[in-house]
Design a protein around this motif. Structure first.
Motif, PDB file in Angstrom:
ATOM      1  N   PHE A  83     -16.524  21.449 -27.972  1.00  0.00           N
ATOM      2  CA  PHE A  83     -15.299  21.164 -28.709  1.00  0.00           C
ATOM      3  C   PHE A  83     -14.595  19.949 -28.091  1.00  0.00           C
ATOM      4  O   PHE A  83     -13.391  19.976 -27.834  1.00  0.00           O
ATOM      5  CB  PHE A  83     -14.374  22.380 -28.697  1.00  0.00           C
ATOM      6  CG  PHE A  83     -14.953  23.585 -29.382  1.00  0.00           C
ATOM      7  CD1 PHE A  83     -14.730  23.804 -30.736  1.00  0.00           C
ATOM      8  CD2 PHE A  83     -15.746  24.485 -28.695  1.00  0.00           C
ATOM      9  CE1 PHE A  83     -15.267  24.906 -31.380  1.00  0.00           C
ATOM     10  CE2 PHE A  83     -16.290  25.587 -29.331  1.00  0.00           C
ATOM     11  CZ  PHE A  83     -16.057  25.797 -30.685  1.00  0.00           C
ATOM     12  N   VAL A  86     -11.158  18.405 -29.436  1.00  0.00           N
ATOM     13  CA  VAL A  86      -9.874  19.111 -29.419  1.00  0.00           C
ATOM     14  C   VAL A  86      -8.741  18.209 -28.939  1.00  0.00           C
ATOM     15  O   VAL A  86      -7.612  18.285 -29.448  1.00  0.00           O
ATOM     16  CB  VAL A  86      -9.977  20.385 -28.554  1.00  0.00           C
ATOM     17  CG1 VAL A  86      -8.596  20.984 -28.295  1.00  0.00           C
ATOM     18  CG2 VAL A  86     -10.864  21.416 -29.237  1.00  0.00           C
ATOM     19  N   THR A  90      -5.428  17.476 -31.019  1.00  0.00           N
ATOM     20  CA  THR A  90      -4.098  17.764 -30.495  1.00  0.00           C
ATOM     21  C   THR A  90      -3.150  16.596 -30.735  1.00  0.00           C
ATOM     22  O   THR A  90      -1.976  16.790 -31.073  1.00  0.00           O
ATOM     23  CB  THR A  90      -4.189  18.077 -28.989  1.00  0.00           C
ATOM     24  OG1 THR A  90      -5.038  19.208 -28.792  1.00  0.00           O
ATOM     25  CG2 THR A  90      -2.817  18.355 -28.413  1.00  0.00           C
ATOM     26  N   ALA A 105      -5.619  20.201 -24.337  1.00  0.00           N
ATOM     27  CA  ALA A 105      -6.974  20.613 -24.694  1.00  0.00           C
ATOM     28  C   ALA A 105      -7.590  21.478 -23.601  1.00  0.00           C
ATOM     29  O   ALA A 105      -8.204  22.519 -23.874  1.00  0.00           O
ATOM     30  CB  ALA A 105      -7.841  19.388 -24.958  1.00  0.00           C
ATOM     31  N   GLN A 108      -6.279  24.870 -23.727  1.00  0.00           N
ATOM     32  CA  GLN A 108      -6.918  25.658 -24.780  1.00  0.00           C
ATOM     33  C   GLN A 108      -8.287  26.155 -24.336  1.00  0.00           C
ATOM     34  O   GLN A 108      -8.643  27.321 -24.564  1.00  0.00           O
ATOM     35  CB  GLN A 108      -7.054  24.814 -26.049  1.00  0.00           C
ATOM     36  CG  GLN A 108      -5.721  24.495 -26.709  1.00  0.00           C
ATOM     37  CD  GLN A 108      -5.912  23.715 -27.989  1.00  0.00           C
ATOM     38  OE1 GLN A 108      -6.372  24.237 -29.000  1.00  0.00           O
ATOM     39  NE2 GLN A 108      -5.553  22.436 -27.959  1.00  0.00           N
ATOM     40  N   ALA A 396     -16.493  18.904 -35.933  1.00  0.00           N
ATOM     41  CA  ALA A 396     -15.356  19.800 -36.111  1.00  0.00           C
ATOM     42  C   ALA A 396     -15.394  20.448 -37.486  1.00  0.00           C
ATOM     43  O   ALA A 396     -15.154  21.657 -37.627  1.00  0.00           O
ATOM     44  CB  ALA A 396     -14.057  19.025 -35.919  1.00  0.00           C
TER      45      ALA A 396
END
Length: 695
Positions: A83, A86, A90, A105, A108, A396
Motif C-alpha cells: 500500500f 497511502v 493522505t 501513512a 495507518q 489502489a
C-alpha cells in the motif's frame, strides 16, 4: 539401512529459539511475501508464505514480546510495500503534506498491523504447545480483522483480499462463506508453518484437506445477470463535466452516477422525498437515476446520500451513508478528524423500476453486515456510487475491485460500480469481471448478455472494446464558455457538457487576450467582493475575454458594485438579487447551443426566484441610483433584501439591481423594518391557521 527419522530433517527442535540473524531474516521474508501479494494478484501465493512464516516466528521466537514485535514489524513492512500509495492518498484526502503525509501513512500501517499481530501473538502465548497452530491462528487472525473494521471501517487489506483472482478460493467463498473460507486458508498456512518448525508430516494435513475441498466443490452458479441489463454506470474525472447526450440504447432504464458526482447540495432527509426536485440529470434520457449526493438536513447537518431521481429530476427516495470513514468523514475516537456527516439509518435495499438493488455508497461495500442486510431483504444486484479520486494508482483501484469481487461472490449477486476519478465495473455473481471502463475518460459503461461490454463517451461515440479502448472521441465543441472561479472553492464551478467550457481560476489571472462568447462567474458572492476578490478585479478578468453574455452565478450577483464595473461592456449580463442555492443557477440545453445571447440567457434560471437579464448601460444604473436616493424611509424599507450589509432592490431594465444602503440611512430604517417583519409574521400565522373540525 537406517530407518527414516520421524522428523522431516535433522533440524533443531522447536524448543531452540531463533538466533538474531534468523529472526530478522524471517521477519523480512514474511514482510516481502505479504507485501508482494498486494502488489499484484498473480503474486497471491505470497500471502500464504506470509502466514506460514508468521507461524514460524510465533513458534520459534525467544519471548512472547519478540513474537509480537516480529509479527507486527512484518505486517507494517508488508503494508508499506503493498500500500505504498497511502501517503499520496493522505495528501489528497486529508491534506497533509510531505513528512506529515508519510507519518500519517506509517501510523495507518502500524494501526492495521497492530490488531493482527497482537491477537495472534497473545493467542500463541496461551495455546503454544497445547494446540496445533492450525486451530488457534485462524480465529485469532480473523477476529483481529473484525475488531479492526469495527473501529476503523477499513478492510481492503483483509487477508482474503489477496486471493480475489484465485478461482478455487472463490469457489470455497461462494459455497461456504467468508469465515469458513478464510479460516480454512489460514489453517492451511499455519499448518505449513508448523510443519517447518516441528518437522512433522501430520501438520500438513490441514493444507491437504483444504486443497481437496477446493478441488471437490462444484463451480459457482451464475445468477442475476438479468438485473444488469438496462443499467449504465457513469465514470467521470471531476464533478463539473456533464454528458452531451444519453447512451444510444433504447433499453436503458437506470443510470448509476458516482458518489458526490455533482455539487447540488439539496435539502433532503432520508426516506420518501416530499416535492424535492433537481435539474434533470440527463434531459435526453427517460431513465431513472441513482446518484450519490451530499445533502443538507435543514438543521445545519450534512448527509452523504444515495438518491433515486426520475427522468424529470423529481427525487423519489434516498438513504444516507451509515459506514463513515474515519478522519475524512468522521472523527476517530474524537481525536483525529471531525464529524462531517450525520450517519444514516435506513436499509440499503431499494426498488428502482424493475431493479431490486442494494445501494451501497462507496466504503459501505466493505461492511459485510450491510451487504448481507441488503441481500437478505431482496436485493438482486449491488449498486455502488463511489468517489475514487483519492485512489491514486491502478494498484489502489485494484484493491477496491478485489473487495467488490469478494462481496459479489460471497453473497451470490452481481454488482455495478460507478466512479468519479476511478473505473466503472460490472461484476458477475461468480466473480468474473464482465466490464471495466478506461481510467481518465468520461463515459457510460453497460453490459448485457447479447452484446457483452459496451462503453460510450459523453458525446455518444463508442469506445473501441467497451472496456479499455482509447478510440478517438467524437468531434468536440469549441470551448467558447469561460468559467471564472476561485481556486479556494473549486466545487462551486458551473457544470458544463464535456468540452464546452474552459475553467480559469481567478487567483493569479493574467489576461492573454483569448476571446470567449460567454463568461460565467461561478462561486461565492458577498458584495462588494465576489469570489473573494474586489468587483473591479473580477470585472477586469471578465472584460479580458470580450464576451457577449456574462452569467454571474453567485449570491447577490446583480449588485451595483459589479454591474457598475461591467457597465461599459456591450454585453448581456445575467445575475440574481437573492441567494443562489449551492448547486448554482440552472442552465438549460439551449444555453450551450449556438443561439443568440438573449435566447441563451433565457435558458438560465433560478430555481426559486427571478433573474436580472440586463443589457449593460451606465445610464440605467445612474437612473436607478437617483430613484434610490429620493425614496422615503418607508418605501426603501420595503425594498431591503439583505440586512448585513444592508442592500435594497431597485428596478432595472430586465430585472433589478441591489444598491448598498449607507450606515446612517440604514439606522433610520430600523422601525420601518420592524413593522414590516411583524406584518409578515401575522400573515404567515394566518396562512398556517386551520379551521376547526365540526363537532
Amino acid at each position: 539401512m537406517r530407518p527414516l527419522p520421524r522428523r522431516l530433517s535433522s533440524a533443531p527442535p522447536v524448543d531452540r529459539p531463533l538466533g538474531r540473524r534468523g529472526f530478522f531474516g524471517l521477519c523480512a521474508a514474511a514482510a516481502a511475501a505479504g507485501g508482494l501479494s498486494w502488489v499484484h494478484p498473480a503474486l497471491f501465493a505470497g500471502a500464504w508464505i506470509w502466514v506460514a512464516l508468521s507461524t514460524v516466528i510465533l513458534l520459534r521466537s525467544r519471548s512472547r514480546w519478540a513474537a509480537f514485535a516480529g509479527c507486527w514489524a512484518a505486517s507494517v513492512l508488508a503494508h508499506a510495500i503493498g500500500f505504498d500509495w497511502v501517503a499520496e492518498m493522505t495528501t489528497i484526502s486529508v491534506g497533509y503534506q510531505g513528512a506529515g503525509a508519510v507519518a500519517f501513512a506509517v501510523a495507518q500501517y502500524a494501526a492495521f498491523g497492530l490488531f493482527t499481530a497482537g491477537a495472534i501473538a497473545a493467542t500463541s502465548a496461551l495455546a503454544r504447545g497445547r494446540l496445533p497452530a492450525a486451530l488457534w491462528l485462524p480465529p485469532a487472525w480473523l477476529l483481529a480483522e473484525h475488531a479492526r473494521f469495527a473501529l476503523l471501517a477499513v478492510s481492503i487489506d483483509d487477508w482474503l483480499a489477496t486471493q480475489w483472482r484465485v478461482e478455487p478460493v472463490l469457489v470455497v467463498l461462494g459455497h461456504w462463506g467468508w469465515w469458513p473460507a478464510a479460516a480454512l486458508c489460514l489453517a492451511a498456512c499455519a499448518g505449513i508453518g508448523e510443519a517447518l518448525v516441528r518437522r512433522r508430516v501430520r501438520h500438513l494435513l490441514p493444507a491437504v484437506g483444504v486443497a481437496g475441498a477446493m478441488l471437490a466443490l462444484p463451480p459457482l452458479p451464475v445468477v442475476g445477470l438479468d438485473q444488469l441489463e438496462g443499467i449504465a454506470a457513469v465514470h467521470v474525472e471531476d464533478d463539473v463535466t456533464l454528458p452531451h447526450r444519453a447512451p444510444p440504447d433504447a433499453a436503458l432504464d437506470l443510470i448509476v452516477w458516482p458518489e458526490d458526482a455533482q455539487h447540488l447540495r439539496p435539502i433532503l432527509r432520508e426516506g420518501q422525498a416530499r416535492g424535492v426536485r433537481l435539474q434533470p440529470l440527463l434531459p435526453t434520457s427517460r431513465a431513472s437515476h441513482l446518484i450519490g449526493l451530499t445533502t443538507q438536513t435543514g438543521r445545519g447537518a450534512q448527509q452523504n446520500q444515495a438518491v433515486v431521481v426520475d427522468a424529470d429530476g423529481r427525487v423519489q427516495y434516498s438513504r444516507a451513508k451509515q459506514v463513515l470513514l474515519p478522519v475524512t468523514e468522521r472523527s476517530l475516537l474524537g481525536v483525529v478528524g471531525e464529524d462531517h456527516y450525520l450517519p444514516g439509518r435506513l436499509s440499503p435495499r431499494l426498488r428502482i423500476g424493475e431493479h431490486a438493488v442494494g445501494a451501497l455508497i462507496c466504503g459501505e461495500l466493505l461492511d459485510r453486515a450491510l451487504v448481507r442486510q441488503a441481500v437478505a431483504e431482496g436485493a438482486r444486484v449491488l449498486l455502488v456510487p463511489a468517489r475514487d479520486q483519492m485512489m491514486v494508482s491502478d494498484r489502489a483501484l485494484r484493491h477496491l475491485l478485489a473487495m467488490q469481487v469478494l462481496r459479489s461472490v460471497e453473497f451470490g449477486v452481481p454488482s455495478v460500480r460507478a466512479a468519479i476519478g476511478g473505473r466503472a465495473v460490472f461484476i458477475a455473481s461468480d466473480g468474473r469481471l464482465l466490464a471495466r471502463s478506461a481510467r481518465g475518460r468520461n463515459g457510460f459503461l453497460m453490459w448485457d448478455r447479447a452484446r457483452g461490454a459496451r462503453a460510450v463517451d459523453f458525446f455518444g461515440a463508442p469506445l473501441s472494446d467497451g472496456a479499455t479502448g482509447r478510440r478517438p472521441m467524437a468531434e468536440r465543441p469549441t470551448p467558447d464558455v469561460v468559467v471564472l472561479y476561485s481556486a479556494d472553492a473549486p466545487r462551486f464551478r458551473a457544470r458544463c457538457p464535456e468540452g464546452r467550457c474552459r475553467y480559469v481560476p481567478l487567483q493569479g489571472f493574467t489576461c492573454r487576450g483569448e476571446a470567449a462568447s460567454t463568461v460565467i462567474v461561478s462561486g461565492h458572492g458577498r458584495p462588494p467582493r465576489y469570489l473573494s476578490h474586489p468587483a473591479e478585479e473580477l470585472a477586469a478578468a471578465v472584460r479580458c475575454h470580450r464576451p457577449e453574455l456574462v452569467i454571474i452565478d453567485t449570491c447577490y450577483g446583480a449588485s451595483a458594485p459589479l454591474l457598475a464595473a461591467l457597465s461599459d461592456m456591450p454585453a448581456l449580463i445575467v445575475g440574481a438579487t437573492s441567494l443562489v442555492p449551492p448547486a448554482g443557477l440552472r442552465y438549460g440545453p439551449a444555453f450551450f447551443g449556438d443561439g443568440p445571447p438573449a435566447e441563451r440567457a433565457a435558458a438560465v434560471t433560478l430555481p426559486h426566484g427571478a433573474l436580472t437579464r440586463w443589457r449593460a448601460s451606465p445610464d440605467d444604473l445612474t437612473r436607478a441610483e437617483a430613484a434610490f436616493d429620493e425614496m422615503t424611509h418607508a418605501d426603501l424599507a420595503a425594498r431591503v433584501v439583505r440586512r448585513s450589509p444592508m442592500q435594497a432592490r431597485m428596478p432595472l431594465p430586465g430585472g433589478h439591481v441591489l444598491l448598498p444602503v449607507e450606515t446612517a440611512r440604514a439606522e433610520r430604517l430600523g422601525p420601518h423594518l420592524a413593522r414590516i417583519a411583524a406584518r409578515r409574521s401575522r400573515e404567515r400565522m394566518r396562512l398556517n391557521r386551520r379551521p376547526a373540525l365540526p363537532e
